[in-house]
Motif scaffolding. Structure first.
Motif, PDB file in Angstrom:
ATOM      1  N   THR A 265       0.559  -1.162   0.363  1.00 57.47           N
ATOM      2  CA  THR A 265      -0.341   0.223   0.546  1.00 57.47           C
ATOM      3  C   THR A 265       0.631   1.349   0.340  1.00 57.47           C
ATOM      4  OG1 THR A 265       0.124   0.352   2.630  1.00 57.47           O
ATOM      5  CG2 THR A 265      -1.654  -1.773   0.965  1.00 57.47           C
ATOM      6  N   THR A 266       2.516   1.341  -0.243  1.00 56.91           N
ATOM      7  CA  THR A 266       3.003   2.416  -0.339  1.00 56.91           C
ATOM      8  C   THR A 266       3.880   2.232  -1.512  1.00 56.91           C
ATOM      9  OG1 THR A 266       3.468   1.583   1.896  1.00 56.91           O
ATOM     10  CG2 THR A 266       5.122   2.976   0.692  1.00 56.91           C
ATOM     11  N   LEU A 267       3.614   3.777  -2.083  1.00 55.22           N
ATOM     12  CA  LEU A 267       4.426   4.359  -3.361  1.00 55.22           C
ATOM     13  C   LEU A 267       5.775   4.920  -3.529  1.00 55.22           C
ATOM     14  CD1 LEU A 267       3.764   4.228  -6.364  1.00 55.22           C
ATOM     15  CD2 LEU A 267       2.518   5.873  -6.452  1.00 55.22           C
ATOM     16  N   PHE A 268       6.570   4.758  -3.813  1.00 53.47           N
ATOM     17  CA  PHE A 268       7.478   5.779  -3.771  1.00 53.47           C
ATOM     18  C   PHE A 268       8.231   5.447  -5.165  1.00 53.47           C
ATOM     19  CE2 PHE A 268      11.918   5.907  -3.907  1.00 53.47           C
ATOM     20  CZ  PHE A 268      12.379   6.619  -3.436  1.00 53.47           C
ATOM     21  N   SER A 269       8.579   6.664  -5.123  1.00 54.36           N
ATOM     22  CA  SER A 269       8.601   7.680  -6.383  1.00 54.36           C
ATOM     23  C   SER A 269       9.689   8.442  -6.890  1.00 54.36           C
ATOM     24  CB  SER A 269       7.604   7.954  -7.127  1.00 54.36           C
ATOM     25  OG  SER A 269       6.550   9.358  -6.414  1.00 54.36           O
ATOM     26  N   MET A 270      10.482   8.898  -8.207  1.00 52.92           N
ATOM     27  CA  MET A 270      12.171   9.641  -7.506  1.00 52.92           C
ATOM     28  C   MET A 270      11.496  10.114  -8.919  1.00 52.92           C
ATOM     29  SD  MET A 270      15.307   7.089  -6.059  1.00 52.92           S
ATOM     30  CE  MET A 270      14.154   5.699  -7.358  1.00 52.92           C
ATOM     31  N   GLY A 271      12.114  11.945  -9.391  1.00 49.71           N
ATOM     32  CA  GLY A 271      12.093  12.143 -10.435  1.00 49.71           C
ATOM     33  C   GLY A 271      13.195  12.977 -10.722  1.00 49.71           C
ATOM     34  N   TYR A 272      13.200  13.026 -11.928  1.00 42.70           N
ATOM     35  CA  TYR A 272      14.554  13.883 -12.400  1.00 42.70           C
ATOM     36  C   TYR A 272      14.881  14.967 -13.616  1.00 42.70           C
ATOM     37  CZ  TYR A 272      19.197  15.904 -14.005  1.00 42.70           C
ATOM     38  OH  TYR A 272      20.109  16.406 -14.437  1.00 42.70           O
ATOM     39  N   LEU A 296       6.803  10.161  -1.581  1.00 42.35           N
ATOM     40  CA  LEU A 296       6.650   8.914  -0.333  1.00 42.35           C
ATOM     41  C   LEU A 296       4.515   9.016   0.263  1.00 42.35           C
ATOM     42  CD1 LEU A 296       7.028   5.937   0.158  1.00 42.35           C
ATOM     43  CD2 LEU A 296       8.154   7.053   2.903  1.00 42.35           C
ATOM     44  N   ARG A 297       4.005   7.611  -0.190  1.00 42.58           N
ATOM     45  CA  ARG A 297       2.831   8.103  -0.045  1.00 42.58           C
ATOM     46  C   ARG A 297       2.504   6.234   0.356  1.00 42.58           C
ATOM     47  NH1 ARG A 297      -1.180   9.727  -4.555  1.00 42.58           N
ATOM     48  NH2 ARG A 297       0.716   7.836  -6.084  1.00 42.58           N
ATOM     49  N   SER A 298       1.826   6.532   1.380  1.00 37.15           N
ATOM     50  CA  SER A 298       0.996   4.985   1.666  1.00 37.15           C
ATOM     51  C   SER A 298      -0.209   5.170   2.886  1.00 37.15           C
ATOM     52  CB  SER A 298       2.135   5.011   2.853  1.00 37.15           C
ATOM     53  OG  SER A 298       1.668   3.287   3.265  1.00 37.15           O
ATOM     54  N   ILE A 299      -0.995   3.992   2.632  1.00 34.93           N
ATOM     55  CA  ILE A 299      -1.882   4.103   3.727  1.00 34.93           C
ATOM     56  C   ILE A 299      -1.778   2.894   4.409  1.00 34.93           C
ATOM     57  CG2 ILE A 299      -4.768   3.538   3.243  1.00 34.93           C
ATOM     58  CD1 ILE A 299      -4.579   4.598   0.934  1.00 34.93           C
ATOM     59  N   LEU A 300      -2.011   2.645   5.553  1.00 30.67           N
ATOM     60  CA  LEU A 300      -1.542   1.679   6.957  1.00 30.67           C
ATOM     61  C   LEU A 300      -2.982   1.907   7.803  1.00 30.67           C
ATOM     62  CD1 LEU A 300       2.128   3.095   7.705  1.00 30.67           C
ATOM     63  CD2 LEU A 300       1.546   1.567   6.667  1.00 30.67           C
TER      64      LEU A 300
END
Length: 446
Positions: A265-272, A296-300
């Motif tokens: 349920t977690t989304l990790f992203s990177m950008g350049y 970083l986004r998540s639902i716990l």
């Protein structure tokens, strides 16, 4: 017709399944117009606002509407001590809009508007009229999608409550192709100019923005990882410049890449992103910019409690080619939403925007340019932080009888503003209590 925070009274009524009418009346006060901020340099004013919308559904997916809005500045609310004070305006807008969907293949969203404006209600009694149109259409056919947008606002068109720009023409087209199950290709082109009647004596400012993007998904052996990369350009040609005896011309070349990695349920992203600005007529304004972002986004869930954290950090560094120095801009956001099993919700938000600024000194003496002796004599850095604006927000919601229709909300906001120039920093705190009570009349059933 509206894009502002109106404080007042609003009413919405549905006559039947096809007719809907809404109206509101109230005031808009600029955030700098508080009676507690008279010592600050700002643009305070209060405006009376009123209007209505009538909407008719031809079919469930075909709607037509008529809108009217009135905006009248209250002259007495404009501070007379401002060097560049505001001028009171009276403005009315009448528009017709439509949204239609034809079998989920072709959709259209358009509006035509007409404005009537008194540009100075203190000294004039002259009404200026003009028109504007906007159109957004989309065509979907299998693997192919095309979207077209068009906006034109004539020089004398004004919609004060929507913060629009007059004398503007903007056109864009976007094409999307599904190239198999792993790749989507997007191409777009946008053209914008600010002289629709070609009356500007020095010519128009024109922007041309082509872009192409490749999106990979369901990549073998990488699960749900998403990867995007692309390239865009921004070409600007400006009006004639008497000082340089030519027009402004700037070309920005921008390659970029983003990756998103879902983990439960977690989304990790990177950008350049890299932006190479080439100022053709003024090389001193040519720069190179590198931007890096983390998110970083998540639902716990734990024992009936739900925690939704969201964190984002972004830094952008601009390097100058003809002089030693750099600008750095930072954007930080940390957000946490908490849902209790019953009765309570909480939100905690921290945001900060900050920058380290670079500027050239007007003298050639190191002592007059500051204490940064490691820099050349004609360069000065304002401060390690040119400005910083941290913001804090906390809100606690109590749901009466655990109902989303009956809520009591306690909130606190603090906005701090720190600047490199001494004596400009200020701080504001806002405490609020909000009562939300939703109800509807249950109809009889037969």
């Amino acid at each position: 017709t509206y894009n502002q925070n109106i404080k007042g009274l609003s009413l919405v009524h549905k006559f039947n399944q096809k007719w809907k009418f809404s109206t509101n009346v109230g005031v808009f006060t600029d955030r700098w117009g508080s009676i507690f901020k008279d010592s600050l340099v700002g643009q305070p004013f209060t405006r009376f606002v009123g209007g209505f919308r009538g909407e008719y559904k031809l079919q469930p997916n075909k709607t037509i509407g008529v809108n009217f809005s009135e905006g009248h500045d209250l002259v007495g609310s404009i501070r007379p001590d401002l060097v560049n004070g505001l001028i009171g305006v009276n403005n009315q807008i009448l528009s017709v809009d439509t949204k239609m969907d034809f079998g989920r293949v072709f959709t259209i969203d358009g509006e035509a508007a007409y404005s009537l404006t008194n540009p100075n209600i203190q000294t004039q009694h002259v009404e200026v009229a003009d028109w504007a149109v906007r159109l957004d259409s989309r065509l979907r056919e299998g693997w192919f999608t095309m979207r077209e947008t068009y906006t034109r606002m004539e020089p004398n068109f004004l919609s004060v409550n929507a913060r629009q720009l007059a004398d503007l023409q903007d056109m864009g087209i976007t094409l999307t192709e599904e190239a198999g199950q792993h790749l989507t290709i997007d191409e777009s082109y946008r053209y914008t100019e600010n002289d629709v009647r070609h009356t500007q004596p020095l010519g128009a400012t024109i922007f041309k923005v082509p872009e192409v993007r490749f999106s990979f998904r369901r990549i073998p052996h990488l699960g749900r990882t998403l990867f995007d990369f692309g390239y865009r350009e921004r070409r600007e040609t400006g009006p004639f410049d008497v000082a340089t005896n030519n027009g402004t011309k700037i070309v920005a070349r921008i390659p970029y890449a983003d990756v998103s990695i879902p983990m439960g349920t977690t989304l990790f992203s990177m950008g350049y992103e890299h932006r190479a600005y080439d100022s053709v007529n003024d090389p001193t304004q040519s720069t190179g910019v590198n931007r890096v972002s983390l998110n970083l986004r998540s639902i716990l869930d734990a024992g009936g409690w739900t925690f939704s954290p969201n964190f984002r950090y972004e830094i952008e560094r601009e390097l100058f080619f003809t002089a030693f120095g750099a600008n750095s801009n930072r954007n930080i956001a940390a957000i946490l939403y908490i849902d209790a099993p019953k009765y309570f919700q909480m939100e905690l938000i921290y945001r900060e925007v900050g920058a380290s600024l670079f500027t050239q000194c007007a003298t050639t003496t190191t002592s007059q340019c500051g204490s940064f002796t490691t820099l050349p004599a004609n360069v000065n850095v304002l401060l390690p932080n040119g400005f910083g604006r941290p913001q804090y927000h906390a809100a606690l919601t109590y749901k009466y009888k655990n109902s989303d229709s009956k809520e009591l909300i306690f909130a606190f906001d603090r906005n701090s503003n720190f600047f490199a120039v001494p004596g400009q920093a200020f701080d504001e705190r806002v405490f609020s209590v909000t009562l939300l009570w939703r109800y509807k009349k249950q109809g009889e059933t037969k």
